[in-house]
Design a protein around this motif. Structure first.
Motif, PDB file in Angstrom:
ATOM      1  N   ARG A  43       0.852  -1.135  -0.079  1.00  0.00           N
ATOM      2  CA  ARG A  43       0.073  -0.005   0.022  1.00  0.00           C
ATOM      3  C   ARG A  43       0.999   1.302   0.012  1.00  0.00           C
ATOM      4  NH1 ARG A  43      -4.887   2.424  -1.570  1.00  0.00           N
ATOM      5  NH2 ARG A  43      -5.240   4.092   0.167  1.00  0.00           N
ATOM      6  N   LYS A  44       0.960   1.889  -0.997  1.00  0.00           N
ATOM      7  CA  LYS A  44       1.785   3.111  -1.194  1.00  0.00           C
ATOM      8  C   LYS A  44       1.060   4.209  -0.747  1.00  0.00           C
ATOM      9  CE  LYS A  44       2.612   4.470  -5.395  1.00  0.00           C
ATOM     10  NZ  LYS A  44       3.060   4.806  -6.745  1.00  0.00           N
ATOM     11  N   VAL A  45      -0.039   4.724  -1.341  1.00  0.00           N
ATOM     12  CA  VAL A  45      -0.575   5.760  -1.088  1.00  0.00           C
ATOM     13  C   VAL A  45      -1.470   5.980  -0.183  1.00  0.00           C
ATOM     14  CG1 VAL A  45      -0.448   6.570  -3.613  1.00  0.00           C
ATOM     15  CG2 VAL A  45      -2.583   5.401  -2.763  1.00  0.00           C
ATOM     16  N   GLY A  46      -2.336   6.892   0.338  1.00  0.00           N
ATOM     17  CA  GLY A  46      -3.371   6.995   1.340  1.00  0.00           C
ATOM     18  C   GLY A  46      -2.654   7.639   2.735  1.00  0.00           C
ATOM     19  N   ASP A  57      -1.411  -5.504  -5.219  1.00  0.00           N
ATOM     20  CA  ASP A  57      -1.292  -4.027  -5.166  1.00  0.00           C
ATOM     21  C   ASP A  57      -2.472  -3.496  -4.611  1.00  0.00           C
ATOM     22  OD1 ASP A  57      -0.800  -1.240  -5.325  1.00  0.00           O
ATOM     23  OD2 ASP A  57      -0.605  -1.221  -7.701  1.00  0.00           O
ATOM     24  N   TYR A  78       8.909   6.245  -4.214  1.00  0.00           N
ATOM     25  CA  TYR A  78       7.706   6.512  -5.133  1.00  0.00           C
ATOM     26  C   TYR A  78       7.976   6.248  -6.616  1.00  0.00           C
ATOM     27  CZ  TYR A  78       4.625   7.455  -1.440  1.00  0.00           C
ATOM     28  OH  TYR A  78       3.967   7.500  -0.067  1.00  0.00           O
ATOM     29  N   GLU A 108      -8.514  -0.131  -3.827  1.00  0.00           N
ATOM     30  CA  GLU A 108      -9.068   0.944  -3.214  1.00  0.00           C
ATOM     31  C   GLU A 108     -10.222   1.757  -3.872  1.00  0.00           C
ATOM     32  OE1 GLU A 108      -9.728   3.888  -0.097  1.00  0.00           O
ATOM     33  OE2 GLU A 108      -9.438   1.435  -0.226  1.00  0.00           O
ATOM     34  N   ASP A 144      -3.278  -0.456  -3.818  1.00  0.00           N
ATOM     35  CA  ASP A 144      -3.652   0.846  -4.266  1.00  0.00           C
ATOM     36  C   ASP A 144      -4.690   0.682  -5.171  1.00  0.00           C
ATOM     37  OD1 ASP A 144      -1.943   1.976  -2.829  1.00  0.00           O
ATOM     38  OD2 ASP A 144      -0.352   1.852  -4.361  1.00  0.00           O
ATOM     39  N   TRP A 200      -9.694  -5.009   1.027  1.00  0.00           N
ATOM     40  CA  TRP A 200      -8.265  -5.327   0.576  1.00  0.00           C
ATOM     41  C   TRP A 200      -7.954  -6.958   0.775  1.00  0.00           C
ATOM     42  CZ3 TRP A 200      -6.269  -0.769   3.740  1.00  0.00           C
ATOM     43  CH2 TRP A 200      -6.238   0.268   2.451  1.00  0.00           C
ATOM     44  N   ASP A 215      -4.913   4.102   6.369  1.00  0.00           N
ATOM     45  CA  ASP A 215      -4.769   3.057   5.512  1.00  0.00           C
ATOM     46  C   ASP A 215      -3.797   2.172   5.688  1.00  0.00           C
ATOM     47  OD1 ASP A 215      -6.844   4.446   4.071  1.00  0.00           O
ATOM     48  OD2 ASP A 215      -5.778   5.574   2.613  1.00  0.00           O
ATOM     49  N   GLY A 255       4.514   2.569   1.993  1.00  0.00           N
ATOM     50  CA  GLY A 255       4.773   3.966   1.591  1.00  0.00           C
ATOM     51  C   GLY A 255       5.767   4.577   2.658  1.00  0.00           C
TER      52      GLY A 255
END
Length: 389
Positions: free
Chosen positions: A20-23, A94, A77, A99, A96, A118, A27, A53
């Motif tokens: 999970r990269k963003v959020g 992934d 990133y 979501e 991301d 998820w 999250d 992230g």
């Protein structure tokens, strides 16, 4: 797995990644449950690697390892897609992508929590869907020392968060709630979930402990929440964090759906402000802060605060504080037992403010602490093998 796996060399144990990269911070906490799901379903045959992230890496990594991840990495990133390639991983979950749970129209609605979304993406729902957060012992010691210097002990104060990174979850009656808590003899530790300017409305309470979540490290915030007797928070990071560290919580909900999320937090209760009669969003409540669902609060201005949520504003202050006291009483024995078992022994370093946590709010900017920066390798990936602080 939902798609065929790429076969790796027979002499290498295959790996899968859950990332999970963003959020926001919440999250990343919720994504730990999907990681647990992957470990439970695929861990016998694959090494499960956690991708986090970068702003949250040092906080999430110990919990990811505790959940059974063989490693936790945080690609920069711009190199995220390069990190989880088929030649390195048999499969990449992934998070991301899943979501995006809705279409952009008035008719859509979110009917399941992101934890459920998820876990469904990982194709497994664990029996335990509550996140579990590991708080490093060093952070507990520092937090305990800081609290002691300010006259606080574990299980003697309430952590209060009134706003998040998005305005449509904020609590307009924040000052009144804090004033009522204080009048009833409670000690209040305010942690602001926004990086915006300090709220001038709260400056009247100079006796309080007020810190921005962007001014101190995530591990310390987790320690303060873990040692608190109660957390009061909107649908934001500290609500998830309270569940993760085992602290009772009263969550304040409005423009998002409480029913689909709070089932994951058995130590929590909530108030959901749903009185939007006669408002544009009445036929599409909750609005989720989206224009497509008639998020009319976007244009509201009360003082200097934008997006003040009407639904939360209608919740009586006394109702919030009464529920907080009832919840404290309900978990009194639990909190005493938990406080006695906390590992916070040892001397800490006074690192937040020279005069204790009861600081002058106007001076907060000058006392901001930078995040700890993890060391990157030449490949642009931050690594943590085992639990590190």
């Amino acid at each position: 797995l939902s798609t065929p796996l790429t076969r790796l060399a027979m002499d290498e144990r295959p790996k899968i990644a859950v990332s999970r990269k963003v959020g926001g911070w919440g999250d990343q906490i919720c994504a730990l449950v999907a990681l647990r799901a992957a470990v439970e379903k695929y861990g016998a045959d694959y090494d499960v690697i956690s991708g986090v992230g970068s702003p949250f890496f040092s906080f999430i990594a110990p919990s990811a390892i505790a959940e059974g991840a063989k490693d936790c990495i945080s690609p920069s990133y711009e190199r995220w897609d390069q990190a989880f390639t088929p030649d390195k991983y048999a499969y990449w979950f992934d998070l991301d992508g899943p979501e995006m749970r809705h279409a952009v129209s008035r008719d859509w609605d979110i009917t399941e929590s992101r934890i459920e979304t998820w876990c469904r993406a990982v194709d497994y729902m664990p029996s335990d869907t509550t996140p579990h957060i590991v708080v490093p012992k060093d952070s507990m010691r520092v937090a305990a020392s800081n609290l002691e210097a300010s006259g606080l002990q574990p299980n003697s104060y309430i952590v209060f968060q009134w706003r998040s990174r998005v305005g449509f979850k904020d609590m307009p009656q924040r000052a009144e709630v804090v004033a009522d808590l204080i009048s009833r003899g409670h000690r209040v530790f305010i942690i602001d979930g926004s990086g915006d300017d300090i709220d001038s409305e709260m400056q009247r309470y100079g006796d309080l402990k007020y810190w921005s979540a962007y001014a101190i490290e995530f591990q310390l915030i987790a320690a303060y929440c873990k040692m608190a007797s109660l957390v009061i928070a909107p649908d934001s990071a500290l609500m998830h964090l309270a569940g993760g560290v085992g602290t009772p919580c009263v969550a304040i909900w409005g423009s998002t759906n409480a029913d689909i999320t709070m089932k994951h937090y058995p130590l929590s209760t909530y108030i959901w402000g749903r009185d939007v009669s006669g408002k544009p969003c009445e036929g599409s409540f909750p609005c989720w802060g989206r224009d497509e669902r008639y998020f009319w609060c976007k244009s509201r201005i009360v003082g200097k605060l934008h997006q003040v949520p009407w639904c939360i504003e209608q919740i009586p202050v006394a109702k919030i504080v009464d529920l907080a006291e009832q919840h404290l009483e309900r978990h009194k024995a639990y909190n005493i037992k938990r406080a006695n078992s906390l590992d916070y022994a040892g001397s800490g370093t006074w690192s937040l403010a020279p005069d204790g946590l009861a600081t002058d709010l106007l001076q907060e900017e000058s006392m901001r602490m930078p995040f700890k920066r993890s060391i990157r390798t030449s490949s642009g990936i931050v690594r943590s093998r085992g639990i590190r602080t």
